[in-house]
Write an enzyme that holds these catalytic residues in place. Structure first.
Site, short mmCIF file in Angstrom:
data_model
loop_
_atom_site.label_atom_id
_atom_site.label_comp_id
_atom_site.label_asym_id
_atom_site.label_seq_id
_atom_site.Cartn_x
_atom_site.Cartn_y
_atom_site.Cartn_z
CB THR A 165 -24.82 -4.92 66.69
OG1 THR A 165 -24.41 -5.39 65.40
CG2 THR A 165 -23.96 -5.54 67.77
CG ASP A 166 -28.71 -3.21 61.78
OD1 ASP A 166 -29.46 -2.37 62.32
OD2 ASP A 166 -28.54 -3.25 60.54
CG LEU A 167 -33.31 -7.60 66.64
CD1 LEU A 167 -33.24 -8.81 65.71
CD2 LEU A 167 -33.50 -8.04 68.09
CG ASN A 171 -31.22 -7.00 59.37
OD1 ASN A 171 -31.12 -7.05 58.14
ND2 ASN A 171 -30.49 -6.18 60.10
#
Length: 236
Positions: A165-167, A171
């Site tokens: 969800t936070d690609l 990251n």
């Protein structure tokens, strides 16, 4: 994973990776007194990097972000032990590790229930000599082979039906061997179907564009196309 149960607490841990006493290892003071804190990073609170007997690890206490996080810093609604954020994250990491995705190995997690709420902590493997793509791209260009590898790793994650969800470009890490790692799986989940995958990739693309404008990273549409080529070529 082994599990230690009590009325108001659950600890999950991998004894092969954590010979230390599980119920003490979530306290930074335990590591400080042992002289085994090797660094820290500030984000939503402090992430402590510690030297375990088997491997170096990152210790993180779950905290909320945004405006609501200023009111309720680190408490979450309790809906069952397996639905705590730490339990969900270590289960997802375990699935990814078993599926061949390079992610930090889950070491241990703890949830403490306080009435209708809970607080949580997690210990995961610290990737040795790794830097995020933004830091690298601020200094140098990456070869096409690396962009292909990034795309292939994202595809491998997607083929396991895991939605990050936070690609974003922060990251994704590269280690000293130029191997690609994906990190930060808090609030990520398994999702059926295919349509969401294109949106997930679009989020990653926007993050590169944002960092290009903000920090002047070495990124172009040719880089993105190479990433997509790696994504399309890889298949489980």
């Amino acid at each position: 994973m082994q599990e230690i149960k009590s009325e108001n607490q659950r600890i999950w841990f991998n004894p092969e990776l954590l010979p230390e006493q599980p119920d003490a290892c979530f306290d930074p003071v335990f590591w400080q007194q042992a002289g085994r804190v090797i660094g820290s990073a500030e984000g939503r609170g402090t992430t402590w990097f510690v030297q375990g007997e088997k491997l170096d690890m990152a210790l993180r206490h779950y905290r909320r972000g945004g405006l609501f996080g200023k009111l309720v810093a680190d408490s979450y609604c309790f809906l069952g032990w397996q639905k705590t954020r730490c339990a969900e994250e270590i289960a997802l990491l375990d699935k990814l590790v078993r599926g061949g995705v390079r992610v930090p190995r889950p070491v241990a997690a703890r949830a403490i229930r306080k009435g209708l709420c809970y607080q949580a902590d997690i210990l995961v493997e610290k990737i040795a000599e790794a830097k995020d793509l933004v830091g690298i791209l601020q200094k140098e260009e990456l070869p096409t082979a690396t962009w292909l590898a990034v795309g292939a790793m994202v595809r491998k994650m997607h083929d396991l039906q895991v939605c990050h969800t936070d690609l974003n470009s922060h990251n994704i890490l590269l280690d000293s061997q130029q191997q690609v790692w994906l990190i930060d799986f808090d609030k990520c989940y398994e999702q059926a179907g295919e349509a969401w995958k294109e949106k997930n990739l679009a989020r990653l693309h926007r993050s590169f564009i944002k960092e290009q404008g903000k920090r002047g990273i070495h990124f172009s549409e040719q880089c993105w196309q190479a990433l997509l080529d790696g994504y399309e070529r890889f298949s489980c």
